[in-house]
Write an enzyme that holds these catalytic residues in place. Structure first.
Site, PDB file in Angstrom:
ATOM      1  N   ARG A  65       3.206  -9.502 -31.151  1.00  0.00           N
ATOM      2  CA  ARG A  65       4.226 -10.470 -30.747  1.00  0.00           C
ATOM      3  C   ARG A  65       4.149 -11.764 -31.545  1.00  0.00           C
ATOM      4  O   ARG A  65       5.124 -12.503 -31.623  1.00  0.00           O
ATOM      5  CB  ARG A  65       4.167 -10.708 -29.238  1.00  0.00           C
ATOM      6  CG  ARG A  65       4.681  -9.504 -28.447  1.00  0.00           C
ATOM      7  CD  ARG A  65       4.705  -9.748 -26.955  1.00  0.00           C
ATOM      8  NE  ARG A  65       3.424 -10.134 -26.409  1.00  0.00           N
ATOM      9  CZ  ARG A  65       2.520  -9.294 -25.920  1.00  0.00           C
ATOM     10  NH1 ARG A  65       2.771  -8.003 -25.881  1.00  0.00           N
ATOM     11  NH2 ARG A  65       1.381  -9.739 -25.443  1.00  0.00           N
ATOM     12  N   GLU A 102     -13.945  -9.568 -24.315  1.00  0.00           N
ATOM     13  CA  GLU A 102     -14.643  -9.668 -23.039  1.00  0.00           C
ATOM     14  C   GLU A 102     -15.531  -8.440 -22.799  1.00  0.00           C
ATOM     15  O   GLU A 102     -16.654  -8.552 -22.352  1.00  0.00           O
ATOM     16  CB  GLU A 102     -13.602  -9.785 -21.912  1.00  0.00           C
ATOM     17  CG  GLU A 102     -13.917 -10.859 -20.933  1.00  0.00           C
ATOM     18  CD  GLU A 102     -12.816 -11.019 -19.909  1.00  0.00           C
ATOM     19  OE1 GLU A 102     -13.150 -11.001 -18.719  1.00  0.00           O
ATOM     20  OE2 GLU A 102     -11.645 -11.151 -20.301  1.00  0.00           O
TER      21      GLU A 102
END
Length: 178
Positions: A65, A102
């Protein structure tokens, strides 16, 4: 690029979709902004004003994006555009950087000849969350010899404190605090 409506609230054109892509996540969907011509033009004009003072030679978009932000902005500003992509998505010689997520790692790549040493490259994405991908993009551009004077995104999730991972000025058009 002219901002045709300084009073326009960009948040009104970004919808939140709960539980996407998984339960507990609120996804900020820019497709509603993209399909509203006046709002999209206003967003690009505001982004041009935000990054203009950094005097970029090129704009880099983070897959995927970020391409939607960086490519039309580069065209409007008369600048070149380069893609920062996931591993194995670009043809020809590439340079890359592995970075921590993460839970695990990822890799971002660019074509080896995409920038010349000393070129000023502003990196753009649609959204800054934890900052890991944006920080990796900055590091990769520097590895290629670029000067990275700034980074920007349409949206910042400020509660995730992603800008703390960036060592360049960061601009966002809208911010969500929770």
């Amino acid at each position: 690029m002219t901002d045709t409506n300084d009073q326009l609230d960009l948040k009104a054109h970004i919808r939140g979709i709960p539980d996407f892509p998984k339960p507990g996540i609120l996804f900020y969907d820019i497709s509603t902004l993209l399909r509203h011509g006046p709002a999209w033009r206003t967003a690009m004009a505001r982004m041009a004003r935000a990054i203009g003072p950094h005097k970029p030679d090129l704009l880099a978009g983070v897959e995927s994006r970020g391409f939607l932000v960086a490519a039309p902005l580069a065209l409007e500003l008369g600048l070149g555009f380069i893609m920062l992509r996931k591993q194995g998505k670009l043809p020809g010689a590439r340079i890359g950087l592995d970075y921590a997520l993460e839970y695990g790692t990822d890799r971002i790549e660019m074509q080896a000849d995409a920038v010349s040493p000393g070129q000023r490259v502003v990196i753009l994405d649609d959204l800054l969350a934890t900052g890991g991908t944006m920080a990796a993009g900055i590091a990769l551009l520097r590895q290629a010899g670029a000067v990275v004077p700034a980074a920007a995104a349409l949206i910042e999730l400020s509660f995730l404190e992603g800008r703390k991972k960036l060592d360049v000025p960061f601009e966002a058009l809208v911010s969500y605090s929770e």
